[in-house]
Design a protein around this motif. Structure first.
Motif, PDB file in Angstrom:
ATOM      1  N   ASP A   1      29.097  -5.628  47.813  1.00 17.16           N
ATOM      2  CA  ASP A   1      30.509  -5.252  47.933  1.00 17.16           C
ATOM      3  C   ASP A   1      30.946  -4.261  46.864  1.00 17.16           C
ATOM      4  O   ASP A   1      32.142  -4.037  46.675  1.00 17.16           O
ATOM      5  N   ARG A   2      30.005  -3.631  46.168  1.00 17.21           N
ATOM      6  CA  ARG A   2      30.355  -2.633  45.157  1.00 17.21           C
ATOM      7  C   ARG A   2      30.894  -1.365  45.809  1.00 17.21           C
ATOM      8  O   ARG A   2      30.622  -1.064  46.966  1.00 17.21           O
ATOM      9  N   ASP A   3      31.634  -0.597  45.030  1.00 16.39           N
ATOM     10  CA  ASP A   3      32.211   0.664  45.497  1.00 16.39           C
ATOM     11  C   ASP A   3      31.083   1.648  45.804  1.00 16.39           C
ATOM     12  O   ASP A   3      30.303   1.994  44.915  1.00 16.39           O
ATOM     13  N   ALA A   4      30.978   2.081  47.038  1.00 19.28           N
ATOM     14  CA  ALA A   4      29.885   2.963  47.444  1.00 19.28           C
ATOM     15  C   ALA A   4      30.384   3.993  48.441  1.00 19.28           C
ATOM     16  O   ALA A   4      31.362   3.766  49.169  1.00 19.28           O
ATOM     17  N   VAL A   5      29.708   5.139  48.460  1.00 17.73           N
ATOM     18  CA  VAL A   5      29.972   6.184  49.443  1.00 17.73           C
ATOM     19  C   VAL A   5      28.642   6.634  50.031  1.00 17.73           C
ATOM     20  O   VAL A   5      27.577   6.429  49.438  1.00 17.73           O
ATOM     21  N   LEU A   6      28.724   7.262  51.201  1.00 14.54           N
ATOM     22  CA  LEU A   6      27.524   7.692  51.908  1.00 14.54           C
ATOM     23  C   LEU A   6      27.452   9.210  51.950  1.00 14.54           C
ATOM     24  O   LEU A   6      28.454   9.877  52.215  1.00 14.54           O
ATOM     25  N   VAL A   7      26.253   9.743  51.688  1.00 14.12           N
ATOM     26  CA  VAL A   7      25.981  11.166  51.866  1.00 14.12           C
ATOM     27  C   VAL A   7      24.893  11.283  52.925  1.00 14.12           C
ATOM     28  O   VAL A   7      23.847  10.631  52.813  1.00 14.12           O
ATOM     29  N   VAL A   8      25.137  12.095  53.931  1.00 17.00           N
ATOM     30  CA  VAL A   8      24.228  12.211  55.073  1.00 17.00           C
ATOM     31  C   VAL A   8      23.569  13.587  55.065  1.00 17.00           C
ATOM     32  O   VAL A   8      24.258  14.614  55.057  1.00 17.00           O
ATOM     33  N   ARG A   9      22.238  13.586  55.070  1.00 17.37           N
ATOM     34  CA  ARG A   9      21.485  14.847  55.141  1.00 17.37           C
ATOM     35  C   ARG A   9      21.069  15.094  56.581  1.00 17.37           C
ATOM     36  O   ARG A   9      20.377  14.283  57.186  1.00 17.37           O
ATOM     37  N   GLY A  10      21.521  16.216  57.130  1.00 17.59           N
ATOM     38  CA  GLY A  10      21.188  16.580  58.500  1.00 17.59           C
ATOM     39  C   GLY A  10      19.930  17.441  58.546  1.00 17.59           C
ATOM     40  O   GLY A  10      19.255  17.619  57.529  1.00 17.59           O
ATOM     41  N   PRO A  11      19.637  17.968  59.732  1.00 22.35           N
ATOM     42  CA  PRO A  11      20.366  17.780  60.986  1.00 22.35           C
ATOM     43  C   PRO A  11      19.935  16.497  61.673  1.00 22.35           C
ATOM     44  O   PRO A  11      18.964  15.867  61.285  1.00 22.35           O
ATOM     45  N   SER A  12      20.661  16.133  62.730  1.00 21.79           N
ATOM     46  CA  SER A  12      20.327  14.932  63.487  1.00 21.79           C
ATOM     47  C   SER A  12      19.506  15.301  64.714  1.00 21.79           C
ATOM     48  O   SER A  12      19.933  16.135  65.514  1.00 21.79           O
ATOM     49  N   PRO A  13      18.336  14.692  64.886  1.00 25.33           N
ATOM     50  CA  PRO A  13      17.533  14.995  66.077  1.00 25.33           C
ATOM     51  C   PRO A  13      18.198  14.540  67.365  1.00 25.33           C
ATOM     52  O   PRO A  13      17.918  15.068  68.447  1.00 25.33           O
ATOM     53  N   GLY A  14      19.091  13.550  67.265  1.00 27.21           N
ATOM     54  CA  GLY A  14      19.742  13.023  68.464  1.00 27.21           C
ATOM     55  C   GLY A  14      21.206  13.376  68.580  1.00 27.21           C
ATOM     56  O   GLY A  14      21.913  12.828  69.429  1.00 27.21           O
ATOM     57  N   GLY A  15      21.703  14.251  67.711  1.00 27.96           N
ATOM     58  CA  GLY A  15      23.097  14.675  67.796  1.00 27.96           C
ATOM     59  C   GLY A  15      24.088  13.774  67.101  1.00 27.96           C
ATOM     60  O   GLY A  15      25.299  13.897  67.315  1.00 27.96           O
ATOM     61  N   LEU A  16      23.620  12.861  66.244  1.00 30.08           N
ATOM     62  CA  LEU A  16      24.551  11.990  65.516  1.00 30.08           C
ATOM     63  C   LEU A  16      25.350  12.814  64.505  1.00 30.08           C
ATOM     64  O   LEU A  16      24.795  13.614  63.753  1.00 30.08           O
ATOM     65  N   ARG A  17      26.643  12.596  64.481  1.00 29.71           N
ATOM     66  CA  ARG A  17      27.476  13.220  63.466  1.00 29.71           C
ATOM     67  C   ARG A  17      27.460  12.365  62.193  1.00 29.71           C
ATOM     68  O   ARG A  17      27.182  11.165  62.239  1.00 29.71           O
ATOM     69  N   ALA A  18      27.753  13.003  61.072  1.00 28.90           N
ATOM     70  CA  ALA A  18      27.791  12.274  59.806  1.00 28.90           C
ATOM     71  C   ALA A  18      28.771  11.117  59.872  1.00 28.90           C
ATOM     72  O   ALA A  18      28.514  10.022  59.353  1.00 28.90           O
ATOM     73  N   ARG A  19      29.898  11.321  60.531  1.00 30.14           N
ATOM     74  CA  ARG A  19      30.888  10.248  60.664  1.00 30.14           C
ATOM     75  C   ARG A  19      30.326   9.086  61.474  1.00 30.14           C
ATOM     76  O   ARG A  19      30.573   7.917  61.167  1.00 30.14           O
ATOM     77  N   ASP A  20      29.552   9.400  62.520  1.00 30.70           N
ATOM     78  CA  ASP A  20      28.930   8.336  63.319  1.00 30.70           C
ATOM     79  C   ASP A  20      27.969   7.512  62.469  1.00 30.70           C
ATOM     80  O   ASP A  20      27.918   6.282  62.570  1.00 30.70           O
ATOM     81  N   VAL A  21      27.205   8.207  61.628  1.00 30.34           N
ATOM     82  CA  VAL A  21      26.248   7.524  60.762  1.00 30.34           C
ATOM     83  C   VAL A  21      26.972   6.605  59.787  1.00 30.34           C
ATOM     84  O   VAL A  21      26.587   5.445  59.587  1.00 30.34           O
ATOM     85  N   ALA A  22      28.036   7.107  59.168  1.00 32.23           N
ATOM     86  CA  ALA A  22      28.797   6.301  58.208  1.00 32.23           C
ATOM     87  C   ALA A  22      29.395   5.069  58.885  1.00 32.23           C
ATOM     88  O   ALA A  22      29.371   3.962  58.315  1.00 32.23           O
ATOM     89  N   ASP A  23      29.938   5.246  60.085  1.00 39.26           N
ATOM     90  CA  ASP A  23      30.514   4.107  60.794  1.00 39.26           C
ATOM     91  C   ASP A  23      29.443   3.056  61.105  1.00 39.26           C
ATOM     92  O   ASP A  23      29.691   1.849  61.000  1.00 39.26           O
ATOM     93  N   ALA A  24      28.247   3.528  61.475  1.00 34.88           N
ATOM     94  CA  ALA A  24      27.174   2.599  61.823  1.00 34.88           C
ATOM     95  C   ALA A  24      26.631   1.881  60.593  1.00 34.88           C
ATOM     96  O   ALA A  24      26.290   0.698  60.651  1.00 34.88           O
ATOM     97  N   VAL A  25      26.552   2.583  59.478  1.00 33.79           N
ATOM     98  CA  VAL A  25      26.050   1.983  58.237  1.00 33.79           C
ATOM     99  C   VAL A  25      27.103   1.067  57.617  1.00 33.79           C
ATOM    100  O   VAL A  25      26.780   0.054  56.982  1.00 33.79           O
ATOM    101  N   GLY A  26      28.373   1.413  57.778  1.00 30.72           N
ATOM    102  CA  GLY A  26      29.439   0.601  57.205  1.00 30.72           C
ATOM    103  C   GLY A  26      29.810   0.979  55.797  1.00 30.72           C
ATOM    104  O   GLY A  26      30.341   0.158  55.033  1.00 30.72           O
ATOM    105  N   ILE A  27      29.560   2.243  55.410  1.00 32.03           N
ATOM    106  CA  ILE A  27      29.911   2.753  54.083  1.00 32.03           C
ATOM    107  C   ILE A  27      30.746   4.015  54.273  1.00 32.03           C
ATOM    108  O   ILE A  27      30.393   4.868  55.095  1.00 32.03           O
ATOM    109  N   PRO A  28      31.830   4.178  53.521  1.00 24.02           N
ATOM    110  CA  PRO A  28      32.665   5.372  53.680  1.00 24.02           C
ATOM    111  C   PRO A  28      31.872   6.657  53.449  1.00 24.02           C
ATOM    112  O   PRO A  28      31.028   6.734  52.559  1.00 24.02           O
ATOM    113  N   LEU A  29      32.169   7.658  54.238  1.00 24.12           N
ATOM    114  CA  LEU A  29      31.464   8.939  54.155  1.00 24.12           C
ATOM    115  C   LEU A  29      32.056   9.801  53.053  1.00 24.12           C
ATOM    116  O   LEU A  29      33.271  10.038  53.026  1.00 24.12           O
TER     117      LEU A  29
END
Length: 347
Positions: free
Chosen positions: A275-303
């Motif tokens: 539950d520590r304060d964390a943020v997500l950084v996403v390195r692209g590109p996505s082979p399946g078209g996932l957006r960075a926001r989609d990844v953050a929502d799926a992981v459960g960490i703010p982008l």
């Protein structure tokens, strides 16, 4: 923001300490001695009882002003432990509440705040966490002294990434935390450097496990010396990793944009971040078209942000070590982290 009193005591003492804090204008933070490093360096004052002091003595946090010993009776063991940690007074509660109020009032003077600290965790192998940690260190090093801590024992080494593997200087095996506090300026002078960035990591081919006391003594030395601390934590839980994460202002989790990466990053975050304060950084590109926001929502960490691969980055690193391009995608991502780190350090 009001001054903070970190309370490390049995709950029985909480009402007495809270009254004294209210009388002197402190905000109260209740902590656990085993995981209080984040607040230990930031609180204006600390009130601890004998049991907590015993745990702190084992952990060997850096000495700090504003530490007081409190207890419900005359506990010689508590006073002795407090003296060993540099306590500036001992008080029996509730009888000596007026004296504690007076002491807390004296502590409410401007003190130097430690520089910021960020922990970088790779959500999965090959996510790019070590490269981003090094980039954050170089970016922060444009204006500040920086300590880059390489605690990822599965990585190639931050010194190799920055091109200073041949420079003389201390590595983990040369440092010990057994003696307690390490001098920050002395450590800075003894480590290999790139500009204003000092680097500590393992010697080449050294597979010895990191000693948590050494890792935490080093991070404390950097913070109390005023260095910005950037820690490449790795992906394995343990005392060293948990200490670095607990010390940091926030955690940056790095992942790529694929379904498999999301699944692995969710597990890593559950094990490492909690539950520590964390943020997500996403390195692209996505082979399946996932957006960075989609990844953050799926992981459960703010982008925090995303970035694309940088052409010829690997070749440049092998030729001369990591050097950032002023407008490169990696530089932009590192600046985003540094901007958040600057805000966090002012809190």
């Amino acid at each position: 923001m009001s001054d903070v009193l970190l309370v490390l005591t049995d709950p029985v003492l909480h009402p007495d300490v809270a009254r004294c804090a209210a009388a002197t204008g402190y905000a109260v933070v209740i902590g656990e001695p085993s995981s209080c490093r984040h607040d230990w360096l930031r609180a204006t004052a600390v009130a601890a009882d004998a049991e907590s002091l015993e745990a702190l003595t084992t952990l060997r946090p850096p000495r700090r002003p504003g530490l007081v010993v409190v207890g419900a009776g005359d506990d010689q063991r508590g006073w002795q432990l407090g003296m060993a940690l540099g306590a500036q007074g001992g008080f029996v509660l509730p009888d000596e509440e007026p004296a504690l109020v007076s002491a807390l009032s004296e502590f409410r003077r401007p003190v130097r705040r430690p520089a910021g600290a960020v922990a970088v965790v790779g959500g999965h192998g090959g996510a790019g966490a070590s490269t981003l940690a090094a980039a954050v260190a170089l970016t922060a090093g444009a204006t500040d002294d920086v300590l880059l801590i390489d605690a990822d024992q599965a990585g190639a080494g931050a010194d190799l990434l920055l091109g200073v593997e041949e420079k003389s200087g201390l590595r983990w095996a040369d440092v010990t935390g057994e003696t307690g506090a390490i001098s920050g300026p002395a450590l800075r002078a003894a480590l290999p450097r790139v500009g204003r960035v000092s680097v500590i990591g393992p010697a080449r081919d050294d597979v010895s496990p990191l000693r948590p006391d050494t890792v935490l003594a080093v991070v404390d030395a950097g913070r109390t010396a005023g260095d910005v601390v950037v820690a490449d934590v790795g992906r394995e839980p343990g005392l060293s990793a948990s200490g670095l994460i607990d010390t940091a202002d926030f955690i940056v989790v790095v992942t790529t944009a694929s379904v498999h990466a999301v699944a692995a990053t969710r597990r890593t975050a559950a094990r490492m971040v909690g539950d520590r304060d964390a943020v997500l950084v996403v390195r692209g590109p996505s082979p399946g078209g996932l957006r960075a926001r989609d990844v953050a929502d799926a992981v459960g960490i703010p982008l925090l942000g995303g970035y694309r691969p940088e052409r010829s980055l690997s070749a440049r690193c092998e030729a001369s070590g990591l050097r950032l391009r002023r407008r490169g995608p990696l530089t932009t991502a590192a600046r985003d982290v540094c901007d958040r780190l600057t805000v966090g350090a002012r809190r």
